[in-house]
Every structure is written in C-alpha cells, then in structure tokens.
Scaffold this motif. Structure first.
Motif, PDB file in Angstrom:
ATOM      1  N   ALA A   1       0.831  -1.206   0.000  1.00 33.01           N
ATOM      2  CA  ALA A   1       0.000   0.000   0.000  1.00 33.01           C
ATOM      3  C   ALA A   1       0.867   1.258   0.000  1.00 33.01           C
ATOM      4  N   VAL A   2       1.961   1.231   0.755  1.00 29.07           N
ATOM      5  CA  VAL A   2       2.888   2.373   0.767  1.00 29.07           C
ATOM      6  C   VAL A   2       3.522   2.555  -0.605  1.00 29.07           C
ATOM      7  N   LEU A   3       3.937   1.460  -1.220  1.00 27.35           N
ATOM      8  CA  LEU A   3       4.552   1.541  -2.549  1.00 27.35           C
ATOM      9  C   LEU A   3       3.572   2.094  -3.584  1.00 27.35           C
ATOM     10  N   LEU A   4       2.313   1.717  -3.470  1.00 27.68           N
ATOM     11  CA  LEU A   4       1.309   2.249  -4.401  1.00 27.68           C
ATOM     12  C   LEU A   4       1.127   3.750  -4.216  1.00 27.68           C
ATOM     13  N   GLN A   5       1.112   4.193  -2.965  1.00 21.79           N
ATOM     14  CA  GLN A   5       1.002   5.631  -2.707  1.00 21.79           C
ATOM     15  C   GLN A   5       2.183   6.378  -3.311  1.00 21.79           C
ATOM     16  N   MET A   6       3.360   5.807  -3.203  1.00 22.14           N
ATOM     17  CA  MET A   6       4.551   6.439  -3.767  1.00 22.14           C
ATOM     18  C   MET A   6       4.501   6.431  -5.296  1.00 22.14           C
ATOM     19  N   ALA A   7       4.017   5.330  -5.872  1.00 20.92           N
ATOM     20  CA  ALA A   7       3.969   5.223  -7.333  1.00 20.92           C
ATOM     21  C   ALA A   7       3.039   6.260  -7.947  1.00 20.92           C
ATOM     22  N   GLU A   8       2.022   6.665  -7.203  1.00 20.09           N
ATOM     23  CA  GLU A   8       1.087   7.663  -7.724  1.00 20.09           C
ATOM     24  C   GLU A   8       1.734   9.030  -7.906  1.00 20.09           C
ATOM     25  N   GLN A   9       2.914   9.227  -7.342  1.00 23.18           N
ATOM     26  CA  GLN A   9       3.589  10.517  -7.451  1.00 23.18           C
ATOM     27  C   GLN A   9       4.492  10.600  -8.682  1.00 23.18           C
ATOM     28  N   LEU A  10       4.743   9.485  -9.344  1.00 26.14           N
ATOM     29  CA  LEU A  10       5.599   9.472 -10.527  1.00 26.14           C
ATOM     30  C   LEU A  10       4.737   9.495 -11.782  1.00 26.14           C
ATOM     31  N   ALA A  11       4.995  10.476 -12.640  1.00 25.92           N
ATOM     32  CA  ALA A  11       4.136  10.678 -13.811  1.00 25.92           C
ATOM     33  C   ALA A  11       4.139   9.463 -14.730  1.00 25.92           C
ATOM     34  N   TRP A  12       5.307   8.835 -14.918  1.00 25.52           N
ATOM     35  CA  TRP A  12       5.368   7.716 -15.858  1.00 25.52           C
ATOM     36  C   TRP A  12       4.749   6.439 -15.302  1.00 25.52           C
ATOM     37  N   LEU A  13       4.417   6.440 -14.003  1.00 24.42           N
ATOM     38  CA  LEU A  13       3.732   5.290 -13.423  1.00 24.42           C
ATOM     39  C   LEU A  13       2.236   5.532 -13.262  1.00 24.42           C
ATOM     40  N   GLN A  14       1.824   6.791 -13.254  1.00 25.53           N
ATOM     41  CA  GLN A  14       0.403   7.096 -13.092  1.00 25.53           C
ATOM     42  C   GLN A  14      -0.431   6.531 -14.237  1.00 25.53           C
ATOM     43  N   ILE A  15       0.128   6.546 -15.439  1.00 27.97           N
ATOM     44  CA  ILE A  15      -0.641   6.093 -16.606  1.00 27.97           C
ATOM     45  C   ILE A  15      -0.766   4.574 -16.665  1.00 27.97           C
ATOM     46  N   LEU A  16      -0.009   3.864 -15.830  1.00 24.88           N
ATOM     47  CA  LEU A  16      -0.020   2.401 -15.881  1.00 24.88           C
ATOM     48  C   LEU A  16      -1.121   1.780 -15.034  1.00 24.88           C
ATOM     49  N   LYS A  17      -1.766   2.568 -14.172  1.00 21.17           N
ATOM     50  CA  LYS A  17      -2.842   2.052 -13.317  1.00 21.17           C
ATOM     51  C   LYS A  17      -2.368   0.827 -12.529  1.00 21.17           C
ATOM     52  N   LEU A  18      -1.341   1.033 -11.734  1.00 26.37           N
ATOM     53  CA  LEU A  18      -0.723  -0.080 -11.021  1.00 26.37           C
ATOM     54  C   LEU A  18      -1.620  -0.601  -9.902  1.00 26.37           C
ATOM     55  N   ASP A  19      -1.425  -1.865  -9.568  1.00 29.86           N
ATOM     56  CA  ASP A  19      -2.073  -2.457  -8.406  1.00 29.86           C
ATOM     57  C   ASP A  19      -0.993  -3.083  -7.526  1.00 29.86           C
ATOM     58  N   LYS A  20      -1.417  -3.780  -6.479  1.00 26.91           N
ATOM     59  CA  LYS A  20      -0.446  -4.337  -5.532  1.00 26.91           C
ATOM     60  C   LYS A  20       0.397  -5.453  -6.140  1.00 26.91           C
ATOM     61  N   ARG A  21       0.007  -5.944  -7.279  1.00 22.10           N
ATOM     62  CA  ARG A  21       0.805  -6.973  -7.948  1.00 22.10           C
ATOM     63  C   ARG A  21       1.810  -6.342  -8.910  1.00 22.10           C
ATOM     64  N   SER A  22       1.325  -5.433  -9.741  1.00 24.68           N
ATOM     65  CA  SER A  22       2.201  -4.859 -10.767  1.00 24.68           C
ATOM     66  C   SER A  22       3.171  -3.823 -10.227  1.00 24.68           C
ATOM     67  N   VAL A  23       2.882  -3.245  -9.056  1.00 25.84           N
ATOM     68  CA  VAL A  23       3.791  -2.232  -8.520  1.00 25.84           C
ATOM     69  C   VAL A  23       5.143  -2.837  -8.142  1.00 25.84           C
ATOM     70  N   VAL A  24       5.174  -4.152  -7.940  1.00 25.30           N
ATOM     71  CA  VAL A  24       6.431  -4.819  -7.578  1.00 25.30           C
ATOM     72  C   VAL A  24       7.474  -4.649  -8.683  1.00 25.30           C
ATOM     73  N   LYS A  25       7.027  -4.554  -9.929  1.00 27.62           N
ATOM     74  CA  LYS A  25       7.959  -4.412 -11.053  1.00 27.62           C
ATOM     75  C   LYS A  25       8.736  -3.095 -10.990  1.00 27.62           C
ATOM     76  N   HIS A  26       8.221  -2.123 -10.251  1.00 30.48           N
ATOM     77  CA  HIS A  26       8.815  -0.783 -10.250  1.00 30.48           C
ATOM     78  C   HIS A  26       9.412  -0.423  -8.889  1.00 30.48           C
ATOM     79  N   ILE A  27       9.648  -1.419  -8.060  1.00 32.08           N
ATOM     80  CA  ILE A  27      10.208  -1.152  -6.734  1.00 32.08           C
ATOM     81  C   ILE A  27      11.580  -0.491  -6.839  1.00 32.08           C
ATOM     82  N   ASP A  28      12.369  -0.871  -7.825  1.00 35.31           N
ATOM     83  CA  ASP A  28      13.699  -0.278  -7.979  1.00 35.31           C
ATOM     84  C   ASP A  28      13.598   1.239  -8.158  1.00 35.31           C
TER      85      ASP A  28
END
Length: 225
Positions: free
Chosen positions: A83-110
C-alpha cells in the motif's frame, strides 16, 4: 529450487534493507516485532529482482523454498508495504498512466526506492507534526488554495487530492474500546428502610417524638393469630 528462483545474496540483502528502511520511515515498524517486517521485505525484494518469473510465487511458497517459518503477521505487513509503494507510485508521472495495483507495482520497486525520500514527502503528510500544528497548516492550505484559484483558475472539483496522513498504524486504526454498560437500578418506592435511615430524615424534636411513639406502639401491638 528452480534456477529462476535463485538470487544473488548481496542483491537480496541490499534490496531487503532498503525496504525495511522504507517500512521504518512510514511507521510500519513502530511497536511491532521485526521478523514479520523483514520476511515481507525479503519477499518483495526477491520478487522485484526478477518480477517476470516470480510474481506468481506466493509468500508462503517463498518461505517454504527458503526453508524458513512464515510468521503469522507477515502477510499483513506485506499488504501494508504494498500500500505504501502504491502511494509512492502515484507521485511518478510515468507510473500514473499504468494504473498499477499491488501486484504490478512490484515491477517498479527499484525506481520507487531510488527516489523514496522525495516520494514519501510527496505522498504522505507528517501526521505527528500535523497534530501539533493543525491550525497553522489549515491557514497555509487556505492561502495556497486562494493563490491557486487566482493564478490557475481551476474549478474546485479539479484540485489534486491531499496526501495521505502518515501516522503509526495504531493511530490510523485504533482498537475499538468495549464500553461496559452500567446496571440499571429501578426504584419502586416499596424498598425496606431501616430505622437508622429513617432517623436521618427527622429534623425537629417533635418528629423524633412522634416516630418514637409510633415505633413503641407497633412493638406493643399484639401479634395477629
């Protein structure tokens, strides 16, 4: 263990430490046993290093493959970290368009960990500081909204959502208190009153004499057959 599940120890350790630090910075460690947090962080670190092969692996299977016990709260700590990672991902413009969920956000942890300090400040408000200076912040927000309305002429419904409140989980979801119901006392007026209690209500000498005469008369009266 399948070859696709084998990972370099140094990479695992480095990524796990970063995730544990993230959990600490977002209050997920406060007042909790560290082992479930470490287990969840190690699992996410392992998944994120090769997500294409490992996203289908569950936390329970990961612990079984690693030959370690699965602590009971680890699944909850995992969901909180995601949930924390998803909140952080919403702040990056190139990740906002991907509509990430708790499964796909793992790909962008780096990416998220590389910018975690900035993203935490953008995604969360400091709840402890806000409690202390709530009125001051409200005044600043009101002034900022007025400036934005005048300069950008945005409709009220289009303003960006406020960042989530950053507080320990025990404050965000406090345990429910059980209120004990006090027994209801019913007074009918037919309760027995002792002589000592009656004497408390006598005020004048005449009342005392009348009460003594009535008491003597009741004692002298013959008992009914």
């Amino acid at each position: 263990m399948p070859a696709k599940y084998v990972e370099d120890k140094d990479k695992m350790l480095s990524r796990t430490l970063q995730l544990v630090e993230l959990a600490n910075e977002t209050w997920l460690v406060t007042g909790r046993h560290p082992l479930p947090i470490i287990t969840a962080a190690a699992f996410l670190a392992w998944q994120s290093l090769q997500p294409s092969h490992r996203l289908t692996c569950s936390l329970a299977r990961f612990c079984k493959l690693a030959n370690v016990d699965l602590p009971y709260p680890a699944a909850s700590r995992l969901q909180e970290l995601l949930a924390v990672l998803l909140q952080m991902a919403e702040q990056l413009a190139w990740l906002q368009i991907l509509k990430l969920d708790k499964r796909s956000v793992v790909k962008h942890i780096d990416d998220l960990l590389q910018h975690r300090h900035l993203l935490i400040r953008m995604a969360f408000r400091d709840g402890t500081a806000e409690v202390e200076s709530q009125e001051e912040l409200q005044g600043q927000q009101q002034e900022q909204e007025e400036v934005e309305d005048n300069s950008l002429d945005k409709p009220k419904g289009k303003r960006p959502a406020s960042p989530a409140l950053l507080l320990p989980p025990c404050m965000l979801k406090p345990p429910k208190r059980i209120h004990s119901t006090s027994p209801v006392s019913t007074v009918t007026g037919d309760e027995n009153i002792s002589d000592s209690e009656i004497e408390q209500y006598l005020r004048t000498p005449q009342e005392v004499r009348d009460f003594q005469r009535a008491q003597a008369a009741s004692q002298a009266a013959p008992n009914p057959p």
